[in-house]
Design an enzyme around this catalytic site. Structure first.
Site, mmCIF file in Angstrom:
data_model
loop_
_atom_site.group_PDB
_atom_site.id
_atom_site.type_symbol
_atom_site.label_atom_id
_atom_site.label_comp_id
_atom_site.label_asym_id
_atom_site.label_seq_id
_atom_site.Cartn_x
_atom_site.Cartn_y
_atom_site.Cartn_z
ATOM 1 N N HIS A 118 26.255 63.276 9.110
ATOM 2 C CA HIS A 118 25.031 62.964 8.375
ATOM 3 C C HIS A 118 23.992 64.071 8.537
ATOM 4 O O HIS A 118 23.276 64.405 7.589
ATOM 5 C CB HIS A 118 24.471 61.622 8.823
ATOM 6 C CG HIS A 118 25.398 60.485 8.513
ATOM 7 N ND1 HIS A 118 25.132 59.188 8.856
ATOM 8 C CD2 HIS A 118 26.604 60.458 7.899
ATOM 9 C CE1 HIS A 118 26.133 58.409 8.459
ATOM 10 N NE2 HIS A 118 27.040 59.178 7.892
ATOM 11 N N ASP B 62 33.898 43.193 9.468
ATOM 12 C CA ASP B 62 35.183 43.829 9.816
ATOM 13 C C ASP B 62 36.073 42.786 10.489
ATOM 14 O O ASP B 62 37.299 42.884 10.461
ATOM 15 C CB ASP B 62 35.002 44.970 10.830
ATOM 16 C CG ASP B 62 34.148 46.105 10.302
ATOM 17 O OD1 ASP B 62 34.002 46.211 9.073
ATOM 18 O OD2 ASP B 62 33.631 46.885 11.137
ATOM 19 N N HIS C 290 31.481 45.869 12.516
ATOM 20 C CA HIS C 290 30.531 45.167 11.660
ATOM 21 C C HIS C 290 30.954 43.701 11.669
ATOM 22 O O HIS C 290 32.147 43.404 11.787
ATOM 23 C CB HIS C 290 30.621 45.619 10.210
ATOM 24 C CG HIS C 290 30.297 47.052 9.968
ATOM 25 N ND1 HIS C 290 31.221 48.055 10.070
ATOM 26 C CD2 HIS C 290 29.150 47.648 9.577
ATOM 27 C CE1 HIS C 290 30.657 49.206 9.772
ATOM 28 N NE2 HIS C 290 29.401 48.993 9.468
ATOM 29 N N LYS D 242 20.940 58.942 7.468
ATOM 30 C CA LYS D 242 21.842 59.644 6.548
ATOM 31 C C LYS D 242 21.011 60.021 5.329
ATOM 32 O O LYS D 242 20.201 59.213 4.873
ATOM 33 C CB LYS D 242 22.993 58.714 6.152
ATOM 34 C CG LYS D 242 24.082 59.402 5.359
ATOM 35 C CD LYS D 242 25.241 58.447 5.052
ATOM 36 C CE LYS D 242 26.340 59.156 4.311
ATOM 37 N NZ LYS D 242 27.443 58.247 3.934
ATOM 38 N N ASP E 295 33.633 62.156 6.782
ATOM 39 C CA ASP E 295 34.068 61.452 7.995
ATOM 40 C C ASP E 295 35.386 62.002 8.541
ATOM 41 O O ASP E 295 36.324 61.250 8.824
ATOM 42 C CB ASP E 295 34.188 59.938 7.727
ATOM 43 C CG ASP E 295 32.836 59.261 7.592
ATOM 44 O OD1 ASP E 295 31.829 59.800 8.101
ATOM 45 O OD2 ASP E 295 32.775 58.185 6.975
ATOM 46 N N GLU F 272 20.507 54.780 12.729
ATOM 47 C CA GLU F 272 21.364 55.878 12.255
ATOM 48 C C GLU F 272 20.880 56.377 10.898
ATOM 49 O O GLU F 272 20.803 55.622 9.936
ATOM 50 C CB GLU F 272 22.808 55.370 12.142
ATOM 51 C CG GLU F 272 23.767 56.393 11.568
ATOM 52 C CD GLU F 272 25.203 55.884 11.518
ATOM 53 O OE1 GLU F 272 25.492 54.827 12.123
ATOM 54 O OE2 GLU F 272 26.026 56.533 10.862
ATOM 55 N N GLU G 54 24.620 60.894 13.698
ATOM 56 C CA GLU G 54 26.010 61.135 13.289
ATOM 57 C C GLU G 54 26.161 62.600 12.872
ATOM 58 O O GLU G 54 25.375 63.110 12.062
ATOM 59 C CB GLU G 54 26.411 60.216 12.132
ATOM 60 C CG GLU G 54 27.793 60.589 11.586
ATOM 61 C CD GLU G 54 28.410 59.579 10.642
ATOM 62 O OE1 GLU G 54 28.270 58.363 10.886
ATOM 63 O OE2 GLU G 54 29.044 60.017 9.669
ATOM 64 N N ASP H 131 33.113 57.962 14.504
ATOM 65 C CA ASP H 131 32.878 57.300 13.216
ATOM 66 C C ASP H 131 33.531 58.152 12.128
ATOM 67 O O ASP H 131 32.860 58.909 11.431
ATOM 68 C CB ASP H 131 31.388 57.123 12.959
ATOM 69 C CG ASP H 131 31.162 56.196 11.770
ATOM 70 O OD1 ASP H 131 32.136 55.551 11.350
ATOM 71 O OD2 ASP H 131 30.036 56.134 11.259
ATOM 72 N N ASP I 292 27.624 59.028 16.813
ATOM 73 C CA ASP I 292 28.777 58.934 15.913
ATOM 74 C C ASP I 292 29.371 60.335 15.758
ATOM 75 O O ASP I 292 28.777 61.214 15.113
ATOM 76 C CB ASP I 292 28.354 58.394 14.536
ATOM 77 C CG ASP I 292 28.217 56.877 14.522
ATOM 78 O OD1 ASP I 292 28.394 56.254 15.597
ATOM 79 O OD2 ASP I 292 27.948 56.312 13.449
ATOM 80 N N MET J 74 29.396 48.013 21.094
ATOM 81 C CA MET J 74 28.401 48.101 20.007
ATOM 82 C C MET J 74 28.815 47.216 18.841
ATOM 83 O O MET J 74 29.995 47.069 18.546
ATOM 84 C CB MET J 74 28.292 49.559 19.560
ATOM 85 C CG MET J 74 27.379 49.834 18.396
ATOM 86 S SD MET J 74 28.186 49.706 16.787
ATOM 87 C CE MET J 74 28.537 51.413 16.438
ATOM 88 N N ASP K 198 30.394 62.540 1.840
ATOM 89 C CA ASP K 198 30.555 62.081 3.228
ATOM 90 C C ASP K 198 32.049 62.020 3.560
ATOM 91 O O ASP K 198 32.759 61.129 3.111
ATOM 92 C CB ASP K 198 29.927 60.687 3.323
ATOM 93 C CG ASP K 198 30.027 60.088 4.702
ATOM 94 O OD1 ASP K 198 30.227 60.843 5.666
ATOM 95 O OD2 ASP K 198 29.899 58.863 4.803
#
Ligand code: GLT
Ligand code: MN
Ligand code: MN
Length: 393
Positions: free
Chosen positions: A222, A59, A56, A185, A259, A183, A219, A289, A247, A90, A257
Site C-alpha cells: 500500500h 472468512d 475477517h 491504502k 499482494d 491500515e 502494508e 497479507d 502486513d 488478530m 494491488d
C-alpha cells in the site's frame, strides 16, 4: 527440509484465512482454486511453522449464518486451533464485500449503512475476542470516493472518527484486552481512499478520544502504491510507538494491488524493512497479507506460504551479517562520528537549546569549503550491501 531458515512458532509469522485461502479470483477471471476449509488451513499453517492465523468475520462465518451455525463453525475452528496450538492474534471486519458497502462503511453517505457497519464490527470484535485476538485491524477499503462531488471529505473524516471512537468505547466498556491497528491504502477498490498513507493515519489517531488504544498496520504494497518507501513509514510508526501490526507482501511500482509474496519483487526494500524490525527488536506479529499467484494449485499455495516465511528469515540472517560486517560497520562508524564524534565511535552530542548554546552556535565558524568537498562513500556502502544480499559476501 530443516535448515537455519525453517520457520518456527517463536518467529511469530501469521497469515490470514483470506491470504492462503485466496481462490485466485481477479477482475477478469473466476476463481481458479477451490476454497480450503478453515480447519485445514489451520493444520497446514501449523505444520509449516507459523504462529497464527488471522481472519475477517466472514472468512470464517458466512454473513447469512444462523446463530447455531455460527456456534458450530466457531467450535470446529477452535478445536483445530487447540489441536495444533495455532493462535488467532488478530481479527478484522469485512466492510467491503457486501454491496451495502459500495459507498463505504463508516463513511457511507447513508446513515443506515454507517450504523450497520458498526453493528457488524461489534459482532466481529466479539468473535475476535472469543478466538483470543488482542489486535483488531481496520482497513477501510471502501471508505472513499470516485468523485468529490459525492462526498465532503471533512464530513467523511468526522464519521470515521465517530466510528473508531464508538468502537474504542465499546472495547473499554466490555473490558476487552484489545487494541486497534489502522491500515492505509491510497486507492483500490475506491478511486481514492480516505487516509491514504500510514502518515495520514498517524495524524488521524491523535484526533481520537483514546489515541493510546489505536496504532498502525502499515502494508508494504500500500505504501508502494502511493510511491513511498514503506520502511520509512514503519520507522515513523516505531518512533511514535504506534507500530501495532504489519502486513508484509510485495508489489511492483505503478501497478494494481498485487499482494505478491514478501520479498519476491523488491528484495532490497524487503531487506531494509526486516533489518528495521529486527534491529528495533519489534515484538509484534509478522503477518503476510499476500497470496499465491493465480497460476498455482493448492501445492503452490503452501509453497507461497513457506516461501514467505523463509525469505523473511533469510533476510533476517543477512541483516545480522550486515551488522557484523567489519567493512560495512567501519563505514557506518565513520558516518556516525563525522563532524565531531563524542569519543570512540560515539555519535556527536545532540544539540539542545539553551540561550548559551544558541549564542555559541551563532559565534561558531564552519569550514564550509572542506564540508562541501567531502563525499559520503554511499556507493561503496550500497555495493557492499548488494554483494551481501546477492550472496557473494
Ligand atoms: C484485503 C486487503 C488487505 C487488508 C485486509 C484486512 S483485507 O485483503 O487487501 O490489505 O489488510 O481487511
Ligand atoms: Mn494489499
Ligand atoms: Mn493489508
Amino acid at each position: 527440509m530443516q535448515d537455519a531458515y525453517t520457520p518456527r512458532p517463536e518467529h511469530h509469522f501469521t497469515f490470514g484465512l483470506w491470504t492462503v485461502g485466496n481462490p485466485g479470483r481477479d477482475p477478469f477471471g473466476e476463481p481458479v482454486r477451490a476454497p480450503i476449509p478453515p480447519a485445514r488451513i489451520v493444520h497446514k499453517l501449523a505444520e509449516l511453522g507459523a504462529y497464527g492465523v488471522n481472519l475477517h468475520d466472514n472468512d470464517l462465518v458466512p454473513s447469512d449464518a444462523a446463530a447455531s451455525e455460527r456456534d458450530r463453525i466457531v467450535r470446529d475452528f477452535t478445536a483445530a486451533l487447540q489441536a495444533t496450538g495455532l493462535q488467532v492474534p488478530m481479527a478484522t471486519t469485512n466492510l467491503f464485500s457486501d454491496p451495502a458497502f459500495r459507498d463505504g462503511a463508516f463513511t457511507s453517505n447513508d446513515a443506515r449503512v454507517r450504523a450497520y457497519a458498526l453493528q457488524k464490527t461489534l459482532a466481529a470484535i466479539d468473535l475476535g475476542v472469543e478466538l483470543g485476538a488482542s489486535m483488531y485491524v481496520f482497513w477501510g477499503g471502501r471508505e472513499g470516493v470516485e468523485t468529490n462531488a459525492a462526498k465532503d471529505a471533512r464530513s467523511a473524516l468526522g464519521w470515521y472518527r465517530d466510528a473508531i471512537n464508538f468502537l474504542c468505547d465499546y472495547v473499554r466498556a466490555q473490558r476487552y484486552d484489545m487494541r486497534f491497528a489502522l491500515e492505509a491504502k491510497p486507492n483500490e477498490p475506491r478511486g481514492d481512499i480516505f487516509l491514504p498513507t500510514t502518515g495520514h493515519m498517524l495524524a488521524f489517531i491523535y484526533t481520537l478520544d483514546h489515541p493510546e488504544m489505536v496504532g498502525l498496520n502499515p502494508e508494504v504494497a500500500h505504501e508502494q502504491m502511493a510511491g513511498l518507501d514503506c520502511s520509512h513509514a514503519v520507522a515513523q510508526a516505531l518512533d511514535a510507538g504506534k507500530l501495532f501490526h504489519i502486513d508484509l507482501n510485495g508489489q511492483k511500482l505503478g501497478r494494481f494491488d498485487q499482494d505478491l509474496r514478501f520479498g519476491s519483487d523488491d528484495p532490497k526494500g524487503a531487506f531494509f524493512l526486516v533489518k528495521l524490525l529486527e534491529d528495533a527488536r519489534w515484538p509484534g506479529m509478522r503477518h503476510f497479507d499476500s497470496h499465491a499467484y493465480r497460476t498455482e494449485d493448492e501445492d503452490g499455495v503452501w509453497d507461497f506460504a513457506s516461501g514467505s516465511m523463509r525469505t523473511y528469515l533469510i533476510l533476517k540472517e543477512r541483516a545480522e551479517r550486515f551488522n557484523a560486517d567489519p567493512e560495512i560497520q567501519q563505514l557506518l562508524a565513520e558516518l556516525r562520528t563525522r563532524g565531531g564524534g563524542g569519543g570512540g565511535d560515539k555519535p556527536a552530542e545532540r544539540i539542545v537549546f539553551s540561550a548559551e548554546r544558541a549564542r555559541a552556535l551563532q559565534a561558531e565558524t564552519f569550514d564550509l569549503p572542506a564540508i562541501r568537498r567531502q563525499g559520503y562513500a554511499y556507493e561503496r556502502l550500497d555495493q557492499l550491501t548488494m554483494e551481501l544480499l546477492l550472496g557473494v559476501r
